[in-house]
Design an enzyme around this catalytic site. Structure first.
Site, PDB file in Angstrom:
ATOM      1  N   HIS A   1       0.563  -1.084   0.307  1.00  0.00           N
ATOM      2  CA  HIS A   1      -0.251   0.164  -0.236  1.00  0.00           C
ATOM      3  C   HIS A   1       0.726   1.333   0.247  1.00  0.00           C
ATOM      4  O   HIS A   1       1.186   2.114  -0.198  1.00  0.00           O
ATOM      5  CB  HIS A   1      -0.765   0.053   1.505  1.00  0.00           C
ATOM      6  CG  HIS A   1      -1.891  -0.668   1.562  1.00  0.00           C
ATOM      7  ND1 HIS A   1      -1.737  -2.463   2.886  1.00  0.00           N
ATOM      8  CD2 HIS A   1      -3.053  -1.551   0.585  1.00  0.00           C
ATOM      9  CE1 HIS A   1      -3.169  -2.647   2.590  1.00  0.00           C
ATOM     10  NE2 HIS A   1      -3.696  -2.632   1.119  1.00  0.00           N
TER      11      HIS A   1
ATOM     12  N   LYS B   1     -15.027  -7.631   5.798  1.00  0.00           N
ATOM     13  CA  LYS B   1     -14.036  -9.064   6.143  1.00  0.00           C
ATOM     14  C   LYS B   1     -13.892  -8.346   7.643  1.00  0.00           C
ATOM     15  O   LYS B   1     -15.010  -7.516   7.713  1.00  0.00           O
ATOM     16  CB  LYS B   1     -12.549  -8.635   5.489  1.00  0.00           C
ATOM     17  CG  LYS B   1     -12.735  -8.959   3.846  1.00  0.00           C
ATOM     18  CD  LYS B   1     -11.900  -7.786   3.569  1.00  0.00           C
ATOM     19  CE  LYS B   1     -11.271  -7.775   2.050  1.00  0.00           C
ATOM     20  NZ  LYS B   1      -9.820  -6.794   1.438  1.00  0.00           N
TER      21      LYS B   1
ATOM     22  N   ARG C   1      -2.150  -5.679  -8.381  1.00  0.00           N
ATOM     23  CA  ARG C   1      -0.714  -6.803  -8.359  1.00  0.00           C
ATOM     24  C   ARG C   1      -0.897  -7.352  -9.159  1.00  0.00           C
ATOM     25  O   ARG C   1       0.556  -8.243  -9.458  1.00  0.00           O
ATOM     26  CB  ARG C   1      -1.142  -7.291  -7.301  1.00  0.00           C
ATOM     27  CG  ARG C   1      -0.521  -6.815  -6.134  1.00  0.00           C
ATOM     28  CD  ARG C   1      -1.729  -6.905  -4.308  1.00  0.00           C
ATOM     29  NE  ARG C   1      -2.970  -6.599  -4.549  1.00  0.00           N
ATOM     30  CZ  ARG C   1      -3.766  -7.539  -3.494  1.00  0.00           C
ATOM     31  NH1 ARG C   1      -2.597  -7.910  -2.794  1.00  0.00           N
ATOM     32  NH2 ARG C   1      -5.089  -7.386  -3.449  1.00  0.00           N
TER      33      ARG C   1
ATOM     34  N   SER D   1      -2.973  -7.648   3.565  1.00  0.00           N
ATOM     35  CA  SER D   1      -3.088  -7.592   4.742  1.00  0.00           C
ATOM     36  C   SER D   1      -3.354  -8.978   5.001  1.00  0.00           C
ATOM     37  O   SER D   1      -2.731  -9.894   6.282  1.00  0.00           O
ATOM     38  CB  SER D   1      -4.180  -6.570   5.366  1.00  0.00           C
ATOM     39  OG  SER D   1      -3.673  -5.970   4.408  1.00  0.00           O
TER      40      SER D   1
HETATM   41  P1  ADP Z   1      -9.466  -3.502  -0.236  1.00  0.00           P
HETATM   42  O1  ADP Z   1     -10.332  -4.501   1.026  1.00  0.00           O
HETATM   43  O2  ADP Z   1     -10.528  -2.241  -1.289  1.00  0.00           O
HETATM   44  O3  ADP Z   1      -9.665  -4.662  -1.824  1.00  0.00           O
HETATM   45  P2  ADP Z   1      -7.139  -3.497   0.156  1.00  0.00           P
HETATM   46  O4  ADP Z   1      -6.697  -2.584   1.224  1.00  0.00           O
HETATM   47  O5  ADP Z   1      -6.898  -4.571   0.477  1.00  0.00           O
HETATM   48  O6  ADP Z   1      -8.739  -3.243   0.512  1.00  0.00           O
HETATM   49  O7  ADP Z   1      -6.523  -2.752  -0.495  1.00  0.00           O
HETATM   50  C1  ADP Z   1      -6.739  -1.569  -1.374  1.00  0.00           C
HETATM   51  C2  ADP Z   1      -5.906  -1.300  -2.341  1.00  0.00           C
HETATM   52  O8  ADP Z   1      -4.968  -1.225  -2.204  1.00  0.00           O
HETATM   53  C3  ADP Z   1      -6.440  -2.570  -3.158  1.00  0.00           C
HETATM   54  O9  ADP Z   1      -6.644  -1.413  -4.975  1.00  0.00           O
HETATM   55  C4  ADP Z   1      -5.968  -3.072  -3.329  1.00  0.00           C
HETATM   56  O10 ADP Z   1      -5.537  -3.786  -5.218  1.00  0.00           O
HETATM   57  C5  ADP Z   1      -4.510  -2.564  -3.111  1.00  0.00           C
HETATM   58  N1  ADP Z   1      -2.980  -3.511  -2.425  1.00  0.00           N
HETATM   59  C6  ADP Z   1      -3.568  -4.072  -1.568  1.00  0.00           C
HETATM   60  N2  ADP Z   1      -1.814  -4.649  -1.497  1.00  0.00           N
HETATM   61  C7  ADP Z   1      -1.244  -4.795  -2.628  1.00  0.00           C
HETATM   62  C8  ADP Z   1      -0.136  -4.765  -2.887  1.00  0.00           C
HETATM   63  N3  ADP Z   1       0.824  -5.318  -1.763  1.00  0.00           N
HETATM   64  N4  ADP Z   1       0.361  -3.940  -4.247  1.00  0.00           N
HETATM   65  C9  ADP Z   1       0.140  -3.104  -4.275  1.00  0.00           C
HETATM   66  N5  ADP Z   1      -1.316  -2.949  -4.533  1.00  0.00           N
HETATM   67  C10 ADP Z   1      -1.899  -3.499  -3.360  1.00  0.00           C
END
Ligand code: ADP
Length: 163
Positions: free
Chosen positions: A17, A41, A93, A131
């Site tokens: 992130h 979640k 990703r 996460s």
């Molecule tokens: P959501 O529950 O909306 O997927 P996340 O917190 O999991 O929320 O992710 C928010 C955004 O960040 C999403 O667009 C996700 O694809 C991106 N994201 C999560 N982890 C990574 C990572 N390791 N690299 C790049 N983008 C990421």
């Protein structure tokens, strides 16, 4: 003024992130990170805890424009309208992200034609990171120092210790 919104659960924020935020800060004049309160979640951290953790993590990275954090529940396009923002940042990703992100981007554009979703790719070293996997490794006492900043590591440990 080009304002972008970066929505997500951030439970908790990871180096993936943060990589996206850093890249976004080169492109936009301001980024507003929005934390979804009512995600389906089951979260480890409350939205207020996630906000604090993000703010602390942002202090340690080099940003090229201001980045703020807010909690928001509702349609993200409504939030963008309220803030006069035109772009949603999302991270891509792998191909596995594509289908869901494609659907969300098109739905949001249908809801508000002024809004565009901008996909950024993290450094390849973070492409396998999310996460959930960080929480899983941490729950078994594994080393998460490569995945999240030190401050986030400490918060995760504290949380598991208190459970
Ligand atoms: P959501 O529950 O909306 O997927 P996340 O917190 O999991 O929320 O992710 C928010 C955004 O960040 C999403 O667009 C996700 O694809 C991106 N994201 C999560 N982890 C990574 C990572 N390791 N690299 C790049 N983008 C990421």
């Amino acid at each position: 003024m080009k304002i972008a919104v970066y929505p997500g659960s951030f439970d908790p924020i990871t180096n993936g992130h943060l990589d996206i935020i850093e890249r976004g800060s080169r492109l936009f004049d301001q980024i507003i990170i929005t934390i979804a309160k009512n995600s389906s979640k089951k979260p480890l951290f409350t939205p207020a805890e996630r906000k604090k953790i993000i703010e602390r993590a942002l202090e340690d990275i080099k940003l090229h424009s201001p980045v703020t954090v807010e909690m928001f529940d509702g349609l993200i396009v409504d939030f963008l309208k309220e803030r006069n923002a035109r772009a949603i940042i999302r991270g891509l990703r792998a191909v596995s992200d594509f289908e869901y992100e494609f659907q969300m981007a098109l739905v949001n554009r249908r809801l508000n034609g002024d809004v565009s979703t901008v996909f950024l790719m993290p450094h390849e070293k973070y492409t396998y990171l999310n996460s959930s996997i960080v929480k899983e490794v941490a729950s078994f006492g594994g080393d998460i120092s490569y995945f999240v900043p030190k401050t986030v590591q400490d918060e995760i440990r504290k949380k598991f210790d208190s459970m």
